[in-house]
Design an enzyme around this catalytic site. Structure first.
Site, mmCIF file in Angstrom:
data_model
loop_
_atom_site.group_PDB
_atom_site.id
_atom_site.type_symbol
_atom_site.label_atom_id
_atom_site.label_comp_id
_atom_site.label_asym_id
_atom_site.label_seq_id
_atom_site.Cartn_x
_atom_site.Cartn_y
_atom_site.Cartn_z
ATOM 1 N N HIS A 1 -10.332 2.104 2.182
ATOM 2 C CA HIS A 1 -11.545 2.859 2.477
ATOM 3 C C HIS A 1 -11.771 3.913 1.402
ATOM 4 O O HIS A 1 -10.834 4.508 0.873
ATOM 5 C CB HIS A 1 -11.417 3.529 3.858
ATOM 6 C CG HIS A 1 -12.696 4.100 4.358
ATOM 7 N ND1 HIS A 1 -13.125 5.350 4.003
ATOM 8 C CD2 HIS A 1 -13.644 3.579 5.155
ATOM 9 C CE1 HIS A 1 -14.288 5.588 4.574
ATOM 10 N NE2 HIS A 1 -14.623 4.520 5.286
ATOM 11 N N THR B 1 -3.411 -5.628 3.961
ATOM 12 C CA THR B 1 -2.304 -5.543 4.915
ATOM 13 C C THR B 1 -1.980 -6.916 5.491
ATOM 14 O O THR B 1 -0.812 -7.246 5.715
ATOM 15 C CB THR B 1 -2.633 -4.532 6.029
ATOM 16 O OG1 THR B 1 -2.933 -3.271 5.416
ATOM 17 C CG2 THR B 1 -1.464 -4.358 6.990
#
Length: 152
Positions: free
Chosen positions: A64, A20
């Site tokens: 994740h 990100t």
């Protein structure tokens, strides 16, 4: 009538390797700071206009392990994957997952090594680890055409 769409580039990799943050640099934002626990929880997309006025759509996917299905969904619409790898942590489980997904779906990969400016960075280990997963960096004798042909 064929409607052309902008190319889709999906940002993938292990959690906290800087996916990100990389996109934040493109869009001049601080979205990474706004994520709960600084971890992306969902797929995000935005369109970037290049200097030559071409559109490119970027998809940000969570790194994740719990978000495997979201990464697969992102891969289904992508034309190319940018695999972000931390120069500190090197290849991790989700990195391997992305490599295997890209090969299975025949999606070309560009590797972006992140955190290379940190004292603990070890880019040589990253390149060797990538080679052990049949992604041979150009610095170790790999060629971009070979990577593309392996994936197609």
């Amino acid at each position: 009538m064929t409607i052309e769409r902008p190319p889709v580039v999906t940002i993938m990799g292990h959690v906290d390797h800087g996916k990100t943050t990389l996109l934040d640099a493109f869009r001049h934002s601080t979205r990474a700071n706004e994520e709960y626990g600084a971890i992306t929880q969902s797929i995000g997309a935005f369109t970037f206009i290049t200097d030559s006025e071409h559109e490119v759509t970027f998809i940000d996917t969570p790194g994740h392990e719990a978000f495997n299905n979201l990464r697969v969904r992102g891969a289904k619409v992508t034309d190319i994957i940018i695999l972000v790898i931390s120069a500190i942590e090197s290849v991790q489980p989700q990195t391997v997952e992305v490599i295997e997904l890209a090969k299975a779906m025949r999606i070309p990969i560009i590797v972006a090594m992140n955190k290379i400016d940190r004292p603990a960075a070890d880019p040589d280990t990253v390149m060797l680890d990538l080679a052990s997963h049949n992604l041979v960096p150009e610095q170790l004798g790999g060629r971009s055409e070979e990577h593309t042909s392996e994936l197609q």
